[in-house]
Design a protein around this motif. Structure first.
Motif, PDB file in Angstrom:
ATOM      1  N   ASP A  11     -12.079  -6.866   1.245  1.00 55.68           N
ATOM      2  CA  ASP A  11     -11.311  -5.751   1.768  1.00 55.68           C
ATOM      3  C   ASP A  11     -10.932  -4.742   0.696  1.00 55.68           C
ATOM      4  N   GLU A  30      -5.907  -0.866   0.403  1.00 61.07           N
ATOM      5  CA  GLU A  30      -6.138   0.535   0.064  1.00 61.07           C
ATOM      6  C   GLU A  30      -7.534   0.930   0.517  1.00 61.07           C
ATOM      7  N   VAL A  31      -7.677   2.189   0.912  1.00 64.39           N
ATOM      8  CA  VAL A  31      -8.931   2.726   1.439  1.00 64.39           C
ATOM      9  C   VAL A  31      -9.165   4.088   0.816  1.00 64.39           C
ATOM     10  N   TRP A  41      -5.856   5.818  -0.180  1.00 69.68           N
ATOM     11  CA  TRP A  41      -4.613   5.593   0.556  1.00 69.68           C
ATOM     12  C   TRP A  41      -4.137   4.162   0.338  1.00 69.68           C
ATOM     13  N   GLN A  42      -2.833   3.980   0.203  1.00 69.88           N
ATOM     14  CA  GLN A  42      -2.226   2.643   0.153  1.00 69.88           C
ATOM     15  C   GLN A  42      -1.393   2.436   1.412  1.00 69.88           C
ATOM     16  N   ARG A  66      -3.143  -2.353   7.332  1.00 68.70           N
ATOM     17  CA  ARG A  66      -4.063  -2.150   8.447  1.00 68.70           C
ATOM     18  C   ARG A  66      -3.269  -2.061   9.748  1.00 68.70           C
ATOM     19  N   ASP A 105     -10.723   0.271  11.442  1.00 72.39           N
ATOM     20  CA  ASP A 105     -10.392   0.626  10.058  1.00 72.39           C
ATOM     21  C   ASP A 105      -9.163   1.514   9.920  1.00 72.39           C
ATOM     22  N   LEU A 121      -5.430   2.852   9.333  1.00 70.82           N
ATOM     23  CA  LEU A 121      -4.477   2.478   8.298  1.00 70.82           C
ATOM     24  C   LEU A 121      -3.142   3.167   8.546  1.00 70.82           C
ATOM     25  N   ALA A 124      -0.439   4.457   6.244  1.00 74.56           N
ATOM     26  CA  ALA A 124      -0.402   4.713   4.801  1.00 74.56           C
ATOM     27  C   ALA A 124       0.954   5.230   4.361  1.00 74.56           C
ATOM     28  N   SER A 158      -5.370  11.899  12.058  1.00 75.20           N
ATOM     29  CA  SER A 158      -4.555  11.149  11.099  1.00 75.20           C
ATOM     30  C   SER A 158      -3.149  11.745  11.075  1.00 75.20           C
TER      31      SER A 158
END
Length: 395
Positions: free
Chosen positions: A4, A120-121, A158-159, A162, A210, A212, A214, A242
């Protein structure tokens, strides 16, 4: 690194961001981020060498991008507001989860969210209207909306957590089909009609895939203009999906709607049918890291750089032309494939002749999607993905 993308550094950065949120709330809402441009809609500084200031919106200048840096600093990231950036107290912030597909309404603090496994992504973040001005300047068509060139975009790590983990903990029913995210910004009023706060639904499958929640960007807490203290991130999708300053998530067993997916952010006009679906996945685009109408020095060799990206996945190839499209060559890709994040590239221009030239860049992603010569017309100027003709002069 795990499957991940979670590392010890990720965990430490996420924990530090969480510890900082409450302590920085007063500073972020006060003098540190007093508006100096774009007022009153945008709070962060907008120096003219970095941004084109549209008032409620601000576009990143590509000539301000450092070719050596992969990520876009939050201070340099474009801003798209429908109204004004709100100031939110992180210590009293709550995320509501409600709807007929949850066992009962939940109210989660930031502390509650930090108890979930952090991730994170890294992904491109982009306005749906990026490139809109080229409908007029390149295709001779009149469209409505902010006249972005190609700077309503950036790549951010991004932190957060999920969304799937949070929804499962909330006891979402198996027959859920839709999630509506609603922001905490002021209501959007247009033509004398109050449309309420910005909100937009998306399928439950995207939520579990996926999506998030954030609280951080590039290892630091979100800036107010980018959604502090919490925002939704749907990787690869249009920026409006978003939702910033996330206030609630409604989970439903029926399809949810809002003006942001029935009236706006869907194709209209031209050859598009009246029932065109809401826009989701971003197209393929490319930009040169140069000013518009740049003057370049005449040298034996010029090294030119740029970036390409796609909402569907990594970039596989970038073809460039330095003579207005008469001849083409492959650009050198400078990054390994990174999902829905962008790819930097470069090309050597040997012995450029003095005078006016037109640069072109055409990207193709791993799914075979490539940039066309012409983008089909739509009245809102969405998804301009055609190859942009970038003028320069060698002197």
């Amino acid at each position: 690194m795990s499957r991940d993308g979670i590392t010890r550094r990720t965990l430490l950065a996420a924990s530090a961001a969480g510890a900082t949120l409450a302590s920085t709330a007063g500073t972020l809402a006060g003098t540190t981020w007093r508006a100096v441009a774009g007022a009153p809609a945008i709070l962060k500084p907008l120096p003219p060498e970095w941004f084109v200031d549209f008032g409620t919106n601000a576009e990143m200048r590509w000539e301000s991008v450092d070719p050596r840096r992969y990520l876009t600093a939050p201070s340099h990231l474009f801003v798209r507001n429908h109204t004004v950036t709100p100031t939110i107290d992180a210590s009293s912030y709550r995320l509501r989860i409600l709807g007929d597909a949850v066992a009962g309404e939940r109210s989660l603090s930031l502390r509650d969210l930090h108890r979930f496994r952090p991730v994170e992504v890294t992904t491109v973040h982009e306005c749906t209207g990026n490139g809109r001005s080229f409908f007029g300047s390149q295709q001779g068509e009149t469209v409505s909306g902010t006249a972005w060139t190609l700077g309503a975009v950036g790549t951010v790590t991004w932190q957060g957590v999920r969304l799937a983990d949070v929804l499962r903990a909330a006891g979402v029913r198996r027959d859920a089909v839709s999630v509506q995210a609603t922001g905490l910004d002021p209501s959007f009023v247009s033509g004398g009609v109050d449309h309420g706060p910005v909100r937009r639904p998306f399928p439950i499958v995207k939520a579990y895939d996926d999506a998030l929640l954030a609280w951080g960007m590039n290892g630091r807490p979100l800036l107010p203009d980018h959604g502090y203290p919490l925002r939704l991130v749907l990787p690869g999708w249009v920026g409006i999906a978003s939702i910033k300053w996330l206030g609630s998530l409604e989970v439903s067993t029926t399809e949810l709607t809002s003006p942001w997916n029935t009236r706006w952010y869907r194709m209209s006009g031209g050859a598009y049918p009246a029932d065109a679906p809401p826009l989701t996945l971003n197209p393929v685009r490319s930009a040169w890291e140069l000013p518009w109408d740049a003057t370049l020095p005449r040298r034996r060799r010029l090294e030119l750089t740029g970036r390409s990206w796609s909402g569907a996945g990594p970039i596989a190839r970038v073809d460039v032309s330095l003579d207005g499209g008469r001849t083409w060559s492959h650009a050198r890709l400078r990054d390994r494939p990174r999902g829905a994040a962008w790819t930097r590239w470069s090309v050597a221009w040997d012995r450029p002749t003095p005078g006016a030239h037109t640069l072109l860049a055409r990207a193709t992603d791993v799914h075979g999607r490539t940039q066309p010569d012409v983008t089909p017309y739509n009245s809102q100027g969405y998804f301009f993905d055609a190859v942009v003709r970038h003028p320069v002069t060698v002197a």
